[in-house]
Design an enzyme around this catalytic site. Sequence first.
Site, PDB file in Angstrom:
ATOM      1  N   LYS A   5      -0.415  -3.789   9.417  1.00 19.38           N
ATOM      2  CA  LYS A   5       1.018  -3.647   8.967  1.00 19.38           C
ATOM      3  C   LYS A   5       1.508  -2.633   9.848  1.00 19.38           C
ATOM      4  O   LYS A   5       1.020  -1.793  10.211  1.00 19.38           O
ATOM      5  CB  LYS A   5       0.932  -2.758   7.489  1.00 19.38           C
ATOM      6  CG  LYS A   5       2.032  -2.607   6.899  1.00 19.38           C
ATOM      7  CD  LYS A   5       1.832  -2.276   5.330  1.00 19.38           C
ATOM      8  CE  LYS A   5       3.108  -2.143   4.769  1.00 19.38           C
ATOM      9  NZ  LYS A   5       3.466  -0.742   4.914  1.00 19.38           N
TER      10      LYS A   5
ATOM     11  N   PRO B   6       0.764  -1.286  -0.043  1.00 21.82           N
ATOM     12  CA  PRO B   6      -0.143  -0.057   0.054  1.00 21.82           C
ATOM     13  C   PRO B   6       1.046   1.248  -0.048  1.00 21.82           C
ATOM     14  O   PRO B   6       1.777   1.281   0.738  1.00 21.82           O
ATOM     15  CB  PRO B   6      -0.607  -0.115   1.277  1.00 21.82           C
ATOM     16  CG  PRO B   6       0.142  -0.927   2.150  1.00 21.82           C
ATOM     17  CD  PRO B   6       0.882  -1.794   1.266  1.00 21.82           C
ATOM     18  N   MET B   7       0.529   2.231  -0.907  1.00 24.19           N
ATOM     19  CA  MET B   7       1.169   3.379  -0.888  1.00 24.19           C
ATOM     20  C   MET B   7       0.436   4.539  -1.218  1.00 24.19           C
ATOM     21  O   MET B   7      -0.037   4.697  -2.297  1.00 24.19           O
ATOM     22  CB  MET B   7       2.587   3.228  -1.908  1.00 24.19           C
ATOM     23  CG  MET B   7       3.536   2.421  -1.648  1.00 24.19           C
ATOM     24  SD  MET B   7       5.263   2.498  -2.793  1.00 24.19           S
ATOM     25  CE  MET B   7       4.430   1.511  -3.912  1.00 24.19           C
ATOM     26  N   ALA B   8       0.447   5.445  -0.137  1.00 25.94           N
ATOM     27  CA  ALA B   8      -0.229   6.615  -0.411  1.00 25.94           C
ATOM     28  C   ALA B   8       0.059   7.429  -1.781  1.00 25.94           C
ATOM     29  O   ALA B   8       1.267   7.631  -1.718  1.00 25.94           O
ATOM     30  CB  ALA B   8      -0.248   7.593   0.960  1.00 25.94           C
TER      31      ALA B   8
ATOM     32  N   GLY C 180       9.994  -4.415   2.604  1.00 17.94           N
ATOM     33  CA  GLY C 180      11.100  -3.326   3.076  1.00 17.94           C
ATOM     34  C   GLY C 180      12.352  -3.833   2.123  1.00 17.94           C
ATOM     35  O   GLY C 180      12.932  -4.790   2.597  1.00 17.94           O
ATOM     36  N   ASP C 181      12.730  -2.872   0.862  1.00 17.22           N
ATOM     37  CA  ASP C 181      13.892  -2.924   0.257  1.00 17.22           C
ATOM     38  C   ASP C 181      13.966  -4.661  -0.685  1.00 17.22           C
ATOM     39  O   ASP C 181      14.698  -4.969  -0.775  1.00 17.22           O
ATOM     40  CB  ASP C 181      15.163  -3.008   1.200  1.00 17.22           C
ATOM     41  CG  ASP C 181      15.226  -2.053   1.962  1.00 17.22           C
ATOM     42  OD1 ASP C 181      14.730  -0.964   1.647  1.00 17.22           O
ATOM     43  OD2 ASP C 181      16.068  -1.906   2.914  1.00 17.22           O
TER      44      ASP C 181
ATOM     45  N   CYS D  54       2.415   3.955   9.703  1.00 16.99           N
ATOM     46  CA  CYS D  54       2.629   5.449   9.105  1.00 16.99           C
ATOM     47  C   CYS D  54       3.639   6.079   9.970  1.00 16.99           C
ATOM     48  O   CYS D  54       2.930   6.607  11.139  1.00 16.99           O
ATOM     49  CB  CYS D  54       1.506   5.973   8.658  1.00 16.99           C
ATOM     50  SG  CYS D  54       1.734   7.665   7.890  1.00 16.99           S
TER      51      CYS D  54
ATOM     52  N   GLY E  38       7.318  -2.412  -2.808  1.00 15.96           N
ATOM     53  CA  GLY E  38       6.530  -1.166  -2.736  1.00 15.96           C
ATOM     54  C   GLY E  38       7.234  -0.415  -3.795  1.00 15.96           C
ATOM     55  O   GLY E  38       7.072  -0.408  -5.109  1.00 15.96           O
ATOM     56  N   ARG E  39       8.241   0.551  -3.409  1.00 17.07           N
ATOM     57  CA  ARG E  39       9.057   1.585  -4.179  1.00 17.07           C
ATOM     58  C   ARG E  39       9.493   0.947  -5.492  1.00 17.07           C
ATOM     59  O   ARG E  39       9.515   1.513  -6.612  1.00 17.07           O
ATOM     60  CB  ARG E  39       9.948   2.098  -3.546  1.00 17.07           C
ATOM     61  CG  ARG E  39       9.538   3.172  -2.395  1.00 17.07           C
ATOM     62  CD  ARG E  39      10.459   3.678  -1.604  1.00 17.07           C
ATOM     63  NE  ARG E  39      10.942   2.559  -0.493  1.00 17.07           N
ATOM     64  CZ  ARG E  39      11.986   2.760   0.196  1.00 17.07           C
ATOM     65  NH1 ARG E  39      12.794   3.558   0.465  1.00 17.07           N
ATOM     66  NH2 ARG E  39      12.403   1.430   0.979  1.00 17.07           N
TER      67      ARG E  39
END
Length: 352
Positions: free
Chosen positions: A147, A24-26, A209-210, A108, A232-233
Site C-alpha cells: 500500500k 487499514p487504520m492505526a 482515498g475519498d 504512512c 477508510g474514514r
Amino acid sequence: MQVDLNEGWAIGGVSIPTRLVLAPMAGVSVQAFRRQGRRFGAGLVCSEMVSVAGIQHRNERTLGYLRVAADEHPLAIQIFGSEPPAMAEAARMVEAAGADIVDINFGCPVKKVTKSGAGASLLDEPDHAARIVSAVAEATPLPVSVKMRRGTADGSRDCLAVGPRLVAAGAQSLTLHPRSAKQMYTGVADHSLTAELVSLVEVPVIASGDITSRARAQAVLATSGAAAVMVGRAAQGNPWALAEIMGTSVDPSREEVVAELLLFMRETVRELGEHRATGFLKKFYGWYLGRGRFPKPFKQELVMLPTIEEVETRLLAAAPGAREVLERLESELPEVDEVLLDSLPISIYGGG
Ligand SMILES: Cc1cc2nc3c(=O)[nH]c(=O)nc-3n(C[C@H](O)[C@H](O)[C@H](O)COP(=O)(O)O)c2cc1C
C-alpha cells in the site's frame, strides 16, 4: 461501464468475494472493526500497520495485533519497517498468525515512521523498497501486497515508477492512496493516477482515498480500471456506508446504531482488555452517535463517564430497544475462534 461490486476477484490465490476493501487504520482497525466490515459487505479487511521492530522484540502489544478471528478471512495483516531481513521474519509471523495476505506499508506519512526509513519514505528509495518486497515474497508463500501513496512530495508521480518495480520484485497487488505523504489528508485523492498505475501493471490495483458513497465507488472503479475500492474514514462508526456502497442503502434506526456500538464496545473490551478499551473507544462514541443521530451533548456526556459499564447503561437508557437488536446480533455472530501462535507468550491472550 458499471462495475459489479458483488463480483469476486483474487490476489494471488486468495479469493475475495466483493470489490470493497476495508482500509487499514492505526487506532481503528481492531478485530471488532474488521469483523463488522465483513458483515457489512467488505470482501477483504486489513489490520492496522504492525511494527516489524515490535514483532522482533516480541513486544506484547504489537503481538496482540496479530490475533486473527476465524470470521475475518480473507484478512491482510500490514507490516511496516525498513530492514529486509526483519520484514521477512515479520512476514513469517504474519503467516503463522493465520493471515491470508501480507501487506507492506509504503504509505504512512507520519514523521515517527518515515524518519526510521519506513512507510512513505521508501517511495524515495525504490531499490531498497524492491529489496524489502522481494525479501518478504521469498519468506512466505502468502501473496504479498503493497500500500503506497503517490510519492512523498506534492504533485509527485513516483508511484508510477515505483509500483511496477515492486510488482517485478514480487508484489501481487498494489493499493494506491493518490495523495502525497506531505499532503497527509488534505486536498483530494487524484484517482487519475490510479488509472495510470492500472495501465502499467498486470496485478490488481486497489483504489484508496475519498470513497464515501456508492456513486463515488462506481465512478472510481469505472474510470480507473481498479479491481476494488478501499474505504477508510467513511466507515468509522458507520458500517452502513459500506452497505450503501454495496447497494443496500439503509438509514439505521437509533436502536441499530446503539446496538452496533455496544457490540463494538464488548468485542473491543475482549480484545484490548477493559483498561485500554476505555480510552480507545472514546473517539468511536462521536463517530457512531454523530451524523445527526443523537444530540451533541449526549456524546460529550459519554466521553466523560469513567467506565465502559456506565457508558453501556447510558446508551441503553437512551435507546432501550437496542437491547433486543444487540441480542440478535450477538446470537448471529460466530464464536470467536482465535488462531493461537504457540511461539507467542500465552499472556497476550489473557487480557481479553
Ligand atoms: C486514522 C487513520 C489511520 C490510518 N492508518 C493507516 C495504516 O495503519 N496503514 C495504512 O496503510 N494506511 C493507514 N491510513 C490510510 C487509510 O488506509 C486510507 O488510505 C486513507 O485514509 C484514505 O482513504 P479514505 O479517504 O477512505 O479514508 C490511515 C488513515 C486514517 C484516517
